[in-house]
Design a protein around this motif. Structure first.
Motif, PDB file in Angstrom:
ATOM      1  N   LEU B  18      -1.378   9.614 -18.321  1.00 12.59           N
ATOM      2  CA  LEU B  18      -2.430   9.674 -17.299  1.00 12.59           C
ATOM      3  C   LEU B  18      -3.363  10.385 -17.269  1.00 12.59           C
ATOM      4  O   LEU B  18      -4.123  11.055 -16.517  1.00 12.59           O
ATOM      5  CB  LEU B  18      -1.679   9.345 -15.919  1.00 12.59           C
ATOM      6  CG  LEU B  18      -1.120   7.764 -15.785  1.00 12.59           C
ATOM      7  CD1 LEU B  18      -0.604   7.152 -14.736  1.00 12.59           C
ATOM      8  CD2 LEU B  18      -2.502   5.934 -16.018  1.00 12.59           C
ATOM      9  N   GLU B  21      -6.981  11.030 -17.458  1.00 13.15           N
ATOM     10  CA  GLU B  21      -7.106  10.603 -16.952  1.00 13.15           C
ATOM     11  C   GLU B  21      -8.021  10.629 -15.671  1.00 13.15           C
ATOM     12  O   GLU B  21      -9.806  10.812 -14.698  1.00 13.15           O
ATOM     13  CB  GLU B  21      -6.767   8.903 -16.405  1.00 13.15           C
ATOM     14  CG  GLU B  21      -7.379   7.452 -17.176  1.00 13.15           C
ATOM     15  CD  GLU B  21      -6.590   6.316 -16.238  1.00 13.15           C
ATOM     16  OE1 GLU B  21      -7.055   6.247 -15.185  1.00 13.15           O
ATOM     17  OE2 GLU B  21      -5.783   5.390 -17.069  1.00 13.15           O
ATOM     18  N   TYR B  22      -7.009  11.966 -15.342  1.00  8.83           N
ATOM     19  CA  TYR B  22      -7.547  12.709 -13.441  1.00  8.83           C
ATOM     20  C   TYR B  22      -8.051  13.839 -14.186  1.00  8.83           C
ATOM     21  O   TYR B  22      -8.343  14.908 -13.144  1.00  8.83           O
ATOM     22  CB  TYR B  22      -6.364  13.315 -13.475  1.00  8.83           C
ATOM     23  CG  TYR B  22      -5.481  11.857 -13.175  1.00  8.83           C
ATOM     24  CD1 TYR B  22      -5.417  11.297 -11.420  1.00  8.83           C
ATOM     25  CD2 TYR B  22      -4.663  11.117 -13.173  1.00  8.83           C
ATOM     26  CE1 TYR B  22      -4.814  10.640 -10.948  1.00  8.83           C
ATOM     27  CE2 TYR B  22      -4.299   9.790 -12.719  1.00  8.83           C
ATOM     28  CZ  TYR B  22      -4.510   9.829 -11.047  1.00  8.83           C
ATOM     29  OH  TYR B  22      -4.497   8.434 -10.631  1.00  8.83           O
ATOM     30  N   PRO B 313       4.569   4.687 -13.175  1.00  7.92           N
ATOM     31  CA  PRO B 313       2.930   5.044 -13.211  1.00  7.92           C
ATOM     32  C   PRO B 313       2.165   5.868 -11.676  1.00  7.92           C
ATOM     33  O   PRO B 313       1.936   6.622 -10.998  1.00  7.92           O
ATOM     34  CB  PRO B 313       2.182   4.394 -13.804  1.00  7.92           C
ATOM     35  CG  PRO B 313       2.896   3.214 -14.234  1.00  7.92           C
ATOM     36  CD  PRO B 313       4.536   3.648 -14.119  1.00  7.92           C
ATOM     37  N   GLU B 314       3.232   5.152 -10.630  1.00 11.46           N
ATOM     38  CA  GLU B 314       3.686   5.343  -9.110  1.00 11.46           C
ATOM     39  C   GLU B 314       3.742   6.512  -9.281  1.00 11.46           C
ATOM     40  O   GLU B 314       3.119   7.201  -8.656  1.00 11.46           O
ATOM     41  CB  GLU B 314       4.342   4.074  -8.268  1.00 11.46           C
ATOM     42  CG  GLU B 314       3.925   3.097  -8.491  1.00 11.46           C
ATOM     43  CD  GLU B 314       3.863   2.262  -9.775  1.00 11.46           C
ATOM     44  OE1 GLU B 314       4.346   2.408 -10.463  1.00 11.46           O
ATOM     45  OE2 GLU B 314       3.577   0.666  -9.509  1.00 11.46           O
ATOM     46  N   SER B 317       1.029   9.249 -10.503  1.00 12.39           N
ATOM     47  CA  SER B 317      -0.156   9.448  -9.509  1.00 12.39           C
ATOM     48  C   SER B 317      -0.031  10.418  -8.388  1.00 12.39           C
ATOM     49  O   SER B 317      -0.815  10.958  -8.460  1.00 12.39           O
ATOM     50  CB  SER B 317      -0.478   8.394  -9.181  1.00 12.39           C
ATOM     51  OG  SER B 317      -0.010   7.524  -7.764  1.00 12.39           O
ATOM     52  N   LEU B 320      -0.169  13.803 -10.082  1.00  7.07           N
ATOM     53  CA  LEU B 320      -1.353  14.466 -10.806  1.00  7.07           C
ATOM     54  C   LEU B 320      -1.910  14.711  -9.131  1.00  7.07           C
ATOM     55  O   LEU B 320      -3.130  15.519 -10.013  1.00  7.07           O
ATOM     56  CB  LEU B 320      -1.791  13.221 -11.681  1.00  7.07           C
ATOM     57  CG  LEU B 320      -1.001  13.067 -13.271  1.00  7.07           C
ATOM     58  CD1 LEU B 320      -1.697  11.885 -13.759  1.00  7.07           C
ATOM     59  CD2 LEU B 320      -1.814  14.195 -14.050  1.00  7.07           C
ATOM     60  N   GLY B 324      -4.019  18.275  -8.851  1.00  8.35           N
ATOM     61  CA  GLY B 324      -5.379  17.959  -8.592  1.00  8.35           C
ATOM     62  C   GLY B 324      -5.008  19.213  -7.108  1.00  8.35           C
ATOM     63  O   GLY B 324      -6.258  19.388  -6.985  1.00  8.35           O
ATOM     64  N   ARG B 325      -4.175  18.795  -6.031  1.00  7.63           N
ATOM     65  CA  ARG B 325      -4.376  20.075  -4.896  1.00  7.63           C
ATOM     66  C   ARG B 325      -3.865  20.635  -5.083  1.00  7.63           C
ATOM     67  O   ARG B 325      -4.236  22.195  -3.981  1.00  7.63           O
ATOM     68  CB  ARG B 325      -3.262  19.469  -4.029  1.00  7.63           C
ATOM     69  CG  ARG B 325      -3.689  18.089  -2.885  1.00  7.63           C
ATOM     70  CD  ARG B 325      -2.799  18.046  -1.891  1.00  7.63           C
ATOM     71  NE  ARG B 325      -3.011  17.716  -0.873  1.00  7.63           N
ATOM     72  CZ  ARG B 325      -2.689  17.278   0.558  1.00  7.63           C
ATOM     73  NH1 ARG B 325      -2.074  18.193   1.737  1.00  7.63           N
ATOM     74  NH2 ARG B 325      -3.354  16.394   1.444  1.00  7.63           N
TER      75      ARG B 325
END
Lengths: 327, 327
Positions: B18, B21-22, B313-314, B317, B320, B324-325
């Motif tokens: 994933l 995608e991010y 995936p949970e 996420s 990820l 992002g933070r």
């Protein structure tokens, strides 16, 4: 941070009272006709929160200065907590853009500018070193906006929920007591849960504004180029309220283990608010003035967040959380 | 960001799949015996996620390099997704501190280092330009840690909830079917919800580790000086599991409109995990493998967040979101 708080209703006053606990200093406060601005500068030179709140309660003003002086004060972030207005979203919109023009941040509790003029606001942010945040505009203490931002709007397919405590209180009481709308509305008005003119809440406008804001977050957040993002305003929302929900509909629903809730839903393409049947003991059937937000994600399933959707300290804590994120 | 993913179980593999995608790039992946490291540098020079996942499935290794090569790769953030270990929390602890020594960030899905050696970890962060984040260690997709951080730990009095999906699945089935623990455990093992050795989940250890992590966040976050913060480890938790909850207890509870849930609670002073009676249709009585976190705040009442508490995936996420933070 040094804060200028514009608006001295329940939320503005709570921000003034709580800012110090969060390590911030209020250097100016304004209501619609008056203001107070701290004399000095530097640490410890903020306004006296207790004095401001007491003056507002006793004399109906926050100080002897002009509201214009508070807008011109030397702050790091402006807190826009004046009442929500529709259409041009003034005067809140100008308060925010004036902060951005001075390269200062703005934190909104006022839904108007983010619901009615999101595109204009984004453009003003693009031209500024300041940022805007507006967690307090959706769901009071519930971190709806920041959770969508953390998941990233491109990975959120929809946000729905119960976003108006007044409408929810009325539906909850109608179901529990088997009473009709008019009867329960009068009770809610007596309790101070509903306003004398309850239209904004019971017609779904307030919930719709919150969903419009979420749709803007989803649409602009997922777009690679802001020019490709669709801007939403209240005109784009399909809205029906709860005035026409008969007590009999709730009784019928109860026989089937269901109840009625005013559900708002936002995607990057649509905004809809309407009374909907939901399971009586299900996640969406929050009681009384509680709110709930359900976030549908591409990779992490559904997230449910419930809590107090309104109230001075609750909403102020969302404002101060936003201020913390700006640091 | 360029990521090195250490650990190629369900979570590590989902992060590899994933990350793109991010907007991130995986430049190295390691499992316990092998690794793959991207050849070049710069944008677009990451490993091929599909190839890594396929090789792990077909050959049981992620590549032909040594795990050490992945740890030495040129990454911005290391993702620690090896299995949770207790006591010295190795090898996860060293993976994280080696990243910090190189002034890189680390994002943990591994509970060991944050539950068993939080003080050592904070000290390593203080000596580094890198930061650590660990949202994925508590409640899978539920943003428990970041919501507490946003509210600010000093304004959170307690965090409690249902934090182990396996134990919750067993209690839910016992109540729904009127069956005993042993019977439902066997069913859960058949379904893959419970491990062959279910001790970690049913004895409350896993839930306790999550509560210990939350207690550390509350304690260190509220302290003005980290030296004054109390450090928690599993030894500080009072823990009882669900093995001894008889089916008859659930039947008795049901007659009174209640059920039993394994509830963990953390404050800045205590950690406790035990089966507790909760209202059958109440907020804490989430079903099956769902988790819920309740955050008690000083100014904003109670916030409830429920969602999927586990899964590749949970959890990826959450990892990820942390990445992002850090940006």
């Amino acid at each position: 941070m040094r804060l200028a708080v514009i608006g001295a209703g329940a939320v503005g006053r709570s921000v003034v009272e709580l800012a110090g606990e969060y390590g911030h200093e209020v250097v100016a406060v304004a209501d619609s006709s008056s203001a107070t601005v701290a004399d000095g500068s530097g640490a410890g030179a903020g306004v006296d929160p207790d004095a401001v709140v007491a003056r507002k309660a006793e004399r109906g003003i926050v100080g002897d200065a002009d509201p214009e002086d508070a807008l011109a004060a030397d702050y790091d972030a402006l807190v826009e907590a004046t009442p929500t207005t529709l259409g041009d979203a003034e005067p809140g919109f100008s308060h925010v853009t004036r902060a951005l023009e001075r390269d200062r941040h703005a934190v909104l509790a006022n839904k108007g500018p983010v619901a009615e003029r999101f595109g204009d606001l984004r453009a003003a942010v693009d031209d500024s070193d300041g940022e805007i945040r507006f967690e307090a505009t959706v769901g009071g203490a519930i971190p709806a906006v920041s959770t969508v931002e953390d998941i990233e709007p491109g990975h959120v397919t929809a946000v729905r929920g119960v976003l108006n405590g007044t409408a929810n209180f009325i539906l909850t009481r109608m179901a529990a007591e088997g009473l009709d709308y008019d009867h329960v509305l009068a009770e809610a008005q007596d309790l101070g849960v509903a306003e004398a003119d309850p239209s904004f809440d019971v017609d779904g406008t307030d919930a719709a504004l919150k969903c419009v804001i979420l749709a803007n977050v989803l649409s602009f957040g997922a777009a690679d180029d802001p020019a490709d993002a669709r801007e939403f305003t209240l005109d784009d929302a399909e809205v029906s309220g709860i005035r026409d929900v008969p007590g009999s509909a709730l009784r019928l629903a109860a026989e089937d283990g269901r109840t009625v809730r005013l559900i708002g839903e936002a995607t990057g393409e649509t905004v809809r608010v309407a009374p909907r049947l939901v399971p009586e003991n299900g996640t969406l059937a929050v009681s009384g003035t509680q709110n709930i937000v359900q976030i549908e994600t591409t990779h992490a399933g559904r997230l449910n967040i419930s809590g107090r959707g309104a109230g001075g300290p609750e909403t102020a804590s969302a404002v101060l959380g936003d201020v913390g994120r700006l640091e």
